[in-house]
Design a protein around this motif. Sequence first.
Motif, PDB file in Angstrom:
ATOM      1  N   ASN A  82       0.868  -1.174   0.000  1.00  0.00           N
ATOM      2  CA  ASN A  82       0.000   0.000   0.000  1.00  0.00           C
ATOM      3  C   ASN A  82       0.904   1.223   0.000  1.00  0.00           C
ATOM      4  OD1 ASN A  82      -2.191  -1.717   0.257  1.00  0.00           O
ATOM      5  ND2 ASN A  82      -2.273  -1.516   2.490  1.00  0.00           N
ATOM      6  N   CYS A  83       0.744   2.090  -0.975  1.00  0.00           N
ATOM      7  CA  CYS A  83       1.553   3.302  -1.077  1.00  0.00           C
ATOM      8  C   CYS A  83       0.633   4.508  -1.106  1.00  0.00           C
ATOM      9  CB  CYS A  83       2.408   3.279  -2.341  1.00  0.00           C
ATOM     10  SG  CYS A  83       3.617   1.927  -2.408  1.00  0.00           S
ATOM     11  N   SER A  84       1.093   5.617  -0.549  1.00  0.00           N
ATOM     12  CA  SER A  84       0.224   6.778  -0.483  1.00  0.00           C
ATOM     13  C   SER A  84       0.985   8.077  -0.691  1.00  0.00           C
ATOM     14  CB  SER A  84      -0.512   6.821   0.865  1.00  0.00           C
ATOM     15  OG  SER A  84       0.419   6.933   1.927  1.00  0.00           O
ATOM     16  N   ILE A  85       0.259   9.074  -1.210  1.00  0.00           N
ATOM     17  CA  ILE A  85       0.706  10.461  -1.274  1.00  0.00           C
ATOM     18  C   ILE A  85      -0.238  11.249  -0.385  1.00  0.00           C
ATOM     19  CG2 ILE A  85       1.210  12.437  -2.768  1.00  0.00           C
ATOM     20  CD1 ILE A  85       0.967  10.473  -5.157  1.00  0.00           C
ATOM     21  N   SER A  86       0.318  12.002   0.545  1.00  0.00           N
ATOM     22  CA  SER A  86      -0.517  12.827   1.419  1.00  0.00           C
ATOM     23  C   SER A  86      -0.007  14.257   1.420  1.00  0.00           C
ATOM     24  CB  SER A  86      -0.524  12.281   2.855  1.00  0.00           C
ATOM     25  OG  SER A  86      -1.238  11.070   2.929  1.00  0.00           O
TER      26      SER A  86
END
Length: 302
Positions: A176-180
């Motif tokens: 799971n990868c994210s940009i915040s």
Amino acid sequence: MLLLNKRDSLKSYQGHYKRNADHQIHLITDCIYMASDEGRYYHKANQVDGTACGIYLFADPDQKIEVHFNNLDVSCDNGGLVSFVDGWELNGQFFPSPEDHPRPMESRYREFCNERKVKQVFVSSQNVALIQYRMPARGSSFSFTVRFIKNPTPCNVLLQNTEDIVTLRNYGRRSNCSISALFPAAIRVVSLDVGVVSTGERAIEIETGTLHKCQKRGLEDYVQIGGSAGLDNAGLLLADSVCGIDSKPGDRSELIGCGTSTVRLVSSGGFDNSVTVIMRELNEEDIAGFLSVICPIDGLLE
């Protein structure tokens, strides 16, 4: 570990970024201190109140942060402590969230005191790291050196610019990868390739267009777009979840009315997934219009 509990959001400290073109020592004077420069940093306790403080380090999206402690003069007496955190923490919430980080929570931080020399060199897994400290004895001090190193496979990214374009990939892995971003944002998908091309295949890609509500369809690979009141995206309020292959998804933007706006790529490992998005801070016209997601009022920036 130390838990920082500050009423103000980290976004309100963005004017405190410390940039220094020369190579002098950076003196840390604020309890909440944000820094984006390589070099040497130093802090000495002049006021004694036992407050837990934090040095929030950040680099470019494709970099990791290496920290080496040069000197440590912090006694364990009366709760004195210094710690390194792989990621950021505020109010007990973490970025990246425990569900999205490649390392277990207990291995993401290291605490020490009564140690003059710390031999271990610490390296973050993403473009942000945190040094927390509590120094109840006047005259206590520590210094450390920061260096940025290339990250060939960035997964989790915390944006600092108020407008940016970023690509997330899973590199064929189950992850799971994210940009915040720490502000309410308009999020537009500009390229999508998720849940179609199997890992290792070199087949001709046939565009499916953008498929919506992919998570509700029971698919294992999708992109979540939404927001949360704090750093942790475990309770993400969703505007949509998308998948498919679409090289020209159009001009539609999701307007996220939350303190933290997030794009999260969920991958089963069965597909080579990638998504490119543009994120920008909401303007007054956006806020006056229809918002895709609205978080509780304390999650919005004042």
